[in-house]
Write a protein that holds these residues in place. Structure first.
Motif, short mmCIF file in Angstrom:
data_model
loop_
_atom_site.label_atom_id
_atom_site.label_comp_id
_atom_site.label_asym_id
_atom_site.label_seq_id
_atom_site.Cartn_x
_atom_site.Cartn_y
_atom_site.Cartn_z
N ASP A 126 -8.86 -14.55 -5.82
CA ASP A 126 -10.21 -14.03 -5.77
C ASP A 126 -10.17 -12.56 -5.39
O ASP A 126 -9.11 -11.93 -5.41
N ALA A 127 -11.34 -12.03 -5.02
CA ALA A 127 -11.47 -10.59 -4.81
C ALA A 127 -10.87 -10.11 -3.50
O ALA A 127 -11.02 -8.94 -3.16
N THR A 128 -10.20 -10.99 -2.73
CA THR A 128 -9.60 -10.52 -1.49
C THR A 128 -8.18 -10.00 -1.71
O THR A 128 -7.49 -9.70 -0.74
N LEU A 129 -7.72 -9.89 -2.95
CA LEU A 129 -6.44 -9.30 -3.29
C LEU A 129 -6.66 -8.17 -4.29
O LEU A 129 -7.26 -8.38 -5.34
N ALA A 130 -6.20 -6.97 -3.96
CA ALA A 130 -6.29 -5.83 -4.87
C ALA A 130 -4.94 -5.64 -5.54
O ALA A 130 -3.91 -5.50 -4.87
N GLU A 131 -4.90 -5.64 -6.86
CA GLU A 131 -3.66 -5.47 -7.61
C GLU A 131 -3.60 -4.07 -8.20
O GLU A 131 -4.54 -3.62 -8.87
N ILE A 132 -2.51 -3.37 -7.93
CA ILE A 132 -2.36 -1.97 -8.32
C ILE A 132 -1.04 -1.82 -9.06
O ILE A 132 0.03 -1.96 -8.46
N ASP A 133 -1.09 -1.55 -10.34
CA ASP A 133 0.11 -1.40 -11.17
C ASP A 133 0.28 0.06 -11.56
O ASP A 133 -0.62 0.67 -12.14
N LEU A 134 1.45 0.63 -11.25
CA LEU A 134 1.72 2.01 -11.60
C LEU A 134 2.36 2.07 -12.99
O LEU A 134 3.33 1.36 -13.25
N PRO A 135 1.85 2.91 -13.88
CA PRO A 135 2.50 3.09 -15.18
C PRO A 135 3.92 3.64 -15.01
O PRO A 135 4.23 4.30 -14.02
N ASP A 136 4.77 3.38 -16.00
CA ASP A 136 6.15 3.85 -15.93
C ASP A 136 6.24 5.36 -15.75
O ASP A 136 7.08 5.86 -14.99
N SER A 137 5.37 6.08 -16.42
CA SER A 137 5.42 7.54 -16.32
C SER A 137 5.08 8.01 -14.91
O SER A 137 5.68 8.97 -14.39
N VAL A 138 4.13 7.34 -14.27
CA VAL A 138 3.76 7.68 -12.90
C VAL A 138 4.91 7.32 -11.95
O VAL A 138 5.28 8.11 -11.07
N ARG A 139 5.49 6.15 -12.16
CA ARG A 139 6.65 5.74 -11.34
C ARG A 139 7.77 6.75 -11.42
O ARG A 139 8.32 7.17 -10.40
N ASP A 140 8.09 7.17 -12.65
CA ASP A 140 9.22 8.09 -12.82
C ASP A 140 8.91 9.46 -12.22
O ASP A 140 9.79 10.10 -11.63
N GLY A 141 7.68 9.92 -12.34
CA GLY A 141 7.31 11.20 -11.77
C GLY A 141 7.37 11.19 -10.25
O GLY A 141 7.88 12.13 -9.62
N LEU A 142 6.84 10.13 -9.65
CA LEU A 142 6.93 9.99 -8.20
C LEU A 142 8.39 9.93 -7.75
O LEU A 142 8.79 10.59 -6.79
N GLY A 143 9.18 9.11 -8.45
CA GLY A 143 10.57 8.91 -8.06
C GLY A 143 11.37 10.19 -8.07
O GLY A 143 12.18 10.46 -7.16
N ALA A 144 11.17 11.02 -9.09
CA ALA A 144 11.92 12.28 -9.18
C ALA A 144 11.60 13.20 -8.01
O ALA A 144 12.49 13.86 -7.45
N GLN A 145 10.34 13.24 -7.62
CA GLN A 145 9.96 14.12 -6.50
C GLN A 145 10.39 13.53 -5.16
O GLN A 145 10.85 14.27 -4.27
N LEU A 146 10.28 12.23 -4.99
CA LEU A 146 10.68 11.61 -3.73
C LEU A 146 12.19 11.70 -3.51
O LEU A 146 12.65 11.82 -2.37
N ALA A 147 12.96 11.66 -4.59
CA ALA A 147 14.42 11.73 -4.47
C ALA A 147 14.88 13.07 -3.91
O ALA A 147 15.98 13.17 -3.35
N ALA A 148 14.04 14.08 -4.04
CA ALA A 148 14.41 15.41 -3.56
C ALA A 148 14.03 15.63 -2.10
O ALA A 148 14.38 16.66 -1.52
N VAL A 149 13.33 14.67 -1.49
CA VAL A 149 12.92 14.80 -0.09
C VAL A 149 14.03 14.23 0.79
O VAL A 149 14.46 13.09 0.59
N PRO A 150 14.50 14.97 1.78
CA PRO A 150 15.56 14.46 2.64
C PRO A 150 15.04 13.39 3.59
O PRO A 150 13.86 13.02 3.55
N ASP A 151 15.91 12.91 4.45
CA ASP A 151 15.54 11.90 5.44
C ASP A 151 14.28 12.35 6.17
O ASP A 151 14.27 13.39 6.85
N PRO A 152 13.18 11.60 6.05
CA PRO A 152 11.92 12.07 6.64
C PRO A 152 11.94 12.17 8.16
O PRO A 152 11.15 12.90 8.75
N VAL A 153 12.84 11.44 8.80
CA VAL A 153 12.89 11.44 10.26
C VAL A 153 13.24 12.82 10.81
O VAL A 153 12.84 13.20 11.92
#
Length: 339
Positions: free
Chosen positions: A11-38
């Motif tokens: 029912d409506a108590t679950l929100a489903e969020i699917d990222l397109p492949d292009s969005v996934r790949d764009g996020l991944g490329a930028q996140l891979a360049a970020v060092p250990d956040p700590v």
């Protein structure tokens, strides 16, 4: 208890969020360049916000609405998030892996957390780390903690011991759970029971008992183990359900709820039964993330087989608060940690 013991809510108590492949790949490329956040967490959180602000506007709004409105779903299921291209073995001691060379998973976890609020660490949970490695630990296999595996982790919300006697005051508003590695059999399930669904499944007399201060919560297992020397530390008497009927809040300690009388004990049993009847069931896989409202519902985890061989289930978790001002008395100077 197994997954077959639970009915799965749709029912409506679950929100489903699917990222397109292009969005996934764009996020991944930028996140891979970020060092250990700590190393510089404030800079890292700003960089993650900059990266995740590039999500499609509808997706960005869906995630932010999840965090800011009382009537939105209590759990969000994000799929097709970027992952680290290579992973070391699953840690066996619950501590961060020293062999993890990239931090895409941490970026996904903290980036999504930053859209909901601010990640927060407590010194009595994972030594105050902002990123928690949730893995089976041999010595904790039968415990009602994130180290467990061989027992069902009962429906609960994450609480924090507080000297005031109210363990819900400092609790995180949200948990973010991200999967780096599934258990080899793929049988470990995470469950979420929304308080609105729970209340609809219970009769009026039971709800009246659950709304009465006839229960005492045990402190988290980590606090009892590491601070209290294994001795239970109980809260003041509190209700398990509070708030208006259309937006109830539900509480239950993983490490044990102590009813104060027989009626309360029976009501607690009916609450757990209602949770099993209305729960959403999710088998997390790499690239999948759960956004869990820690006040709108209770979550649980099935038992599963742990081998402690580097291939076990590996999740990362963050605690998120919308506002940390009312916890300032617990602050540790100079760091994002709270006592």
């Amino acid at each position: 208890m197994t997954a077959l013991d639970l009915a799965v809510a749709q029912d409506a108590t679950l929100a489903e969020i699917d990222l397109p492949d292009s969005v996934r790949d764009g996020l991944g490329a930028q996140l891979a360049a970020v060092p250990d956040p700590v190393a510089d967490i404030d800079w890292s959180m700003s960089r993650y916000l900059q990266i995740f602000a590039q999500l499609p506007i509808r997706t960005l709004q869906q995630i932010q609405d999840f965090g800011r409105h009382p009537d939105t779903p209590g759990v969000g299921y994000v799929r097709n998030a970027p992952v680290d291209t290579r992973l070391p073995g699953t840690p066996t001691d619950g501590r961060p892996s020293p062999d993890k060379a990239t931090f895409v998973a941490e970026g996904v976890l903290l980036g999504l957390s930053g859209l909901l609020g601010e990640p927060v660490g407590f010194t009595t949970e994972k030594n105050g780390q902002l990123v928690h490695d949730v893995v089976p630990v041999r010595g904790g296999a039968t415990t009602q903690t994130n180290q467990g595996s061989s027992v069902f982790l009962n429906f609960h919300h994450d609480i924090v011991h507080d000297a005031s006697g109210r363990y819900d005051l400092a609790s995180p508003d949200f948990l973010v759970l991200s999967c780096l590695r599934a258990d080899p059999e793929g049988l470990a399930a995470t469950y979420y029971a929304d308080a609105r669904d729970i209340c609809r499944a219970l009769d009026t007399p039971t709800l009246e008992i659950l709304r009465s201060p006839r229960f005492r919560m045990n402190a988290p297992g980590s606090y009892v183990r590491d601070v209290a020397g294994g001795v239970d530390v109980l809260s003041d008497p509190v209700p398990m359900i509070s708030g208006p009927g259309h937006c109830p809040e539900v509480s239950a300690a993983a490490n044990g709820v102590h009813p104060l009388d027989d009626e309360a004990r029976a009501a607690l049993d009916r609450l757990q039964s209602a949770c099993r009847g209305v729960a959403h069931e999710v088998f997390l896989r790499p690239g999948q993330v759960l956004l869990i409202n820690n006040r709108k519902g209770l979550h649980a985890r099935s038992q599963f087989t742990a081998r402690y061989d580097g291939r076990d289930r590996w999740l990362q978790r963050a605690y998120v608060r919308r506002n940390q001002w009312d916890l300032r008395h617990r602050g540790v100077p100079g760091v994002r940690r709270l006592h």
